[in-house]
Design a protein around this motif. Structure first.
Motif, PDB file in Angstrom:
ATOM      1  N   PRO A  23       0.824  -1.206   0.000  1.00  0.00           N
ATOM      2  CA  PRO A  23       0.000   0.000   0.000  1.00  0.00           C
ATOM      3  C   PRO A  23       0.863   1.264   0.000  1.00  0.00           C
ATOM      4  CG  PRO A  23       0.085  -0.904   2.198  1.00  0.00           C
ATOM      5  CD  PRO A  23       0.836  -1.864   1.308  1.00  0.00           C
ATOM      6  N   LEU A  24       0.216   2.386  -0.174  1.00  0.00           N
ATOM      7  CA  LEU A  24       0.920   3.667  -0.193  1.00  0.00           C
ATOM      8  C   LEU A  24       1.524   3.988   1.174  1.00  0.00           C
ATOM      9  CD1 LEU A  24       1.549   6.181  -1.925  1.00  0.00           C
ATOM     10  CD2 LEU A  24      -0.601   7.161  -1.111  1.00  0.00           C
ATOM     11  N   ALA A  56      -1.579  10.917   0.669  1.00  0.00           N
ATOM     12  CA  ALA A  56      -2.780  10.149   0.999  1.00  0.00           C
ATOM     13  C   ALA A  56      -3.857  11.056   1.606  1.00  0.00           C
ATOM     14  CB  ALA A  56      -2.434   9.015   1.964  1.00  0.00           C
ATOM     15  N   ARG A  64     -11.024  10.150  -2.110  1.00  0.00           N
ATOM     16  CA  ARG A  64     -10.434   8.832  -2.363  1.00  0.00           C
ATOM     17  C   ARG A  64      -9.614   8.342  -1.172  1.00  0.00           C
ATOM     18  NH1 ARG A  64     -10.069   7.121  -7.679  1.00  0.00           N
ATOM     19  NH2 ARG A  64      -9.921   5.123  -6.625  1.00  0.00           N
ATOM     20  N   LEU A  67      -7.325   5.006  -1.219  1.00  0.00           N
ATOM     21  CA  LEU A  67      -6.044   4.910  -1.933  1.00  0.00           C
ATOM     22  C   LEU A  67      -4.857   4.790  -0.978  1.00  0.00           C
ATOM     23  CD1 LEU A  67      -6.579   7.348  -4.926  1.00  0.00           C
ATOM     24  CD2 LEU A  67      -6.897   4.866  -4.824  1.00  0.00           C
ATOM     25  N   LEU A  70      -4.813   0.940  -0.559  1.00  0.00           N
ATOM     26  CA  LEU A  70      -5.113   0.130  -1.744  1.00  0.00           C
ATOM     27  C   LEU A  70      -3.942  -0.798  -2.060  1.00  0.00           C
ATOM     28  CD1 LEU A  70      -7.028  -0.309  -4.252  1.00  0.00           C
ATOM     29  CD2 LEU A  70      -5.595   1.400  -5.400  1.00  0.00           C
ATOM     30  N   GLY A  73      -1.034   0.288  -4.313  1.00  0.00           N
ATOM     31  CA  GLY A  73      -0.934   1.744  -4.319  1.00  0.00           C
ATOM     32  C   GLY A  73       0.475   2.247  -4.063  1.00  0.00           C
ATOM     33  N   GLY A  78       4.573   4.885  -5.046  1.00  0.00           N
ATOM     34  CA  GLY A  78       3.281   5.546  -4.944  1.00  0.00           C
ATOM     35  C   GLY A  78       2.627   5.807  -6.286  1.00  0.00           C
ATOM     36  N   GLY A  80       1.242   3.688  -8.188  1.00  0.00           N
ATOM     37  CA  GLY A  80      -0.024   2.957  -8.260  1.00  0.00           C
ATOM     38  C   GLY A  80      -1.193   3.801  -7.773  1.00  0.00           C
ATOM     39  N   ALA A  81      -1.051   4.393  -6.590  1.00  0.00           N
ATOM     40  CA  ALA A  81      -2.104   5.251  -6.047  1.00  0.00           C
ATOM     41  C   ALA A  81      -2.285   6.490  -6.919  1.00  0.00           C
ATOM     42  CB  ALA A  81      -1.787   5.647  -4.608  1.00  0.00           C
ATOM     43  N   ALA A  84      -4.293   5.555  -9.940  1.00  0.00           N
ATOM     44  CA  ALA A  84      -5.686   5.332  -9.554  1.00  0.00           C
ATOM     45  C   ALA A  84      -6.395   6.666  -9.330  1.00  0.00           C
ATOM     46  CB  ALA A  84      -5.752   4.459  -8.302  1.00  0.00           C
ATOM     47  N   LEU A  91      -6.076  -0.852 -10.762  1.00  0.00           N
ATOM     48  CA  LEU A  91      -4.815  -1.529 -10.463  1.00  0.00           C
ATOM     49  C   LEU A  91      -5.032  -3.033 -10.498  1.00  0.00           C
ATOM     50  CD1 LEU A  91      -3.212   0.435  -7.488  1.00  0.00           C
ATOM     51  CD2 LEU A  91      -2.683   0.572  -9.895  1.00  0.00           C
TER      52      LEU A  91
END
Length: 190
Positions: A23-24, A56, A64, A67, A70, A73, A78, A80-81, A84, A91
């Motif tokens: 995740p992020l 975030a 969101r 995220l 996620l 993410g 980061g 990925g996030a 998104a 993703l």
């Protein structure tokens, strides 16, 4: 005070392939997991963590909040996030997506030896990266698997490539491959 635009106006479906499920933010977020791997020391990891937490927060303020946690993410620091959020990307696991399209499982069924590689094979390799997914599938299919890596950290047994538990160098991999080919074709041992 930072503000974010909610994304682009293109009418396109974006699928983002993530090589990890990180995740992020959080204890298993992008900064603490990948920062040290990329050369960040403890203070650098703290700085990166604060930056990603701020990102975030801004994404949450724009509707969101999911995220931050996620899966994927935190891929690529980061990205990925970010994809998104800004591109409204879906993703998905990159390794699974690619392996499905190249016919990996069909090839695996016929294989006697599977060789995969990565610059640094460590615990992050086993959470979505292609090399880890190849290892997972090969082991599930009870195939011999070799990981060729510049560095292997903390995974005793995975890099013990032959059935006898020896760590193989390039010459050892060649010997193992020859043995697998000879067995596959019913040839006598060399």
């Amino acid at each position: 005070m930072a503000e974010l635009d909610g994304g682009w106006g293109l009418a396109a479906r974006v699928v983002a392939l993530a090589d990890v499920t990180t995740p992020l933010v959080g204890a298993q977020g992008a900064a603490p997991v990948f920062g040290p791997q990329k050369g960040a020391g403890p203070e650098g990891v703290k700085l990166l963590t604060r930056g990603l937490e701020r990102l975030a927060e801004l994404m949450a303020r724009h509707g969101r909040p999911e995220l931050a946690t996620l899966p994927g993410g935190g891929a690529a620091g980061g990205l990925g996030a970010g994809l998104a959020f800004f591109a409204k990307a879906q993703l998905t696991g990159g390794a699974e997506w690619v392996l499905a399209r190249v016919g990996f499982d069909a090839a695996l069924a016929k294989a006697h030896l599977v060789i995969t590689g990565e610059g640094a094979f460590d615990r992050t390799s086993l959470v979505g990266k292609a090399s880890g997914e190849v290892v997972r599938r090969a082991q599930a299919a009870k195939k011999r698997v070799a990981v060729v890596a510049g560095r292997v950290d903390g995974l005793v047994g995975l890099h013990a490539l032959d059935g006898d538990g020896r760590v193989l160098d390039a010459a050892g991999i060649a010997v193992l491959a020859e043995r697998a080919v000879r067995q596959a074709f019913g040839l006598p041992a060399a």
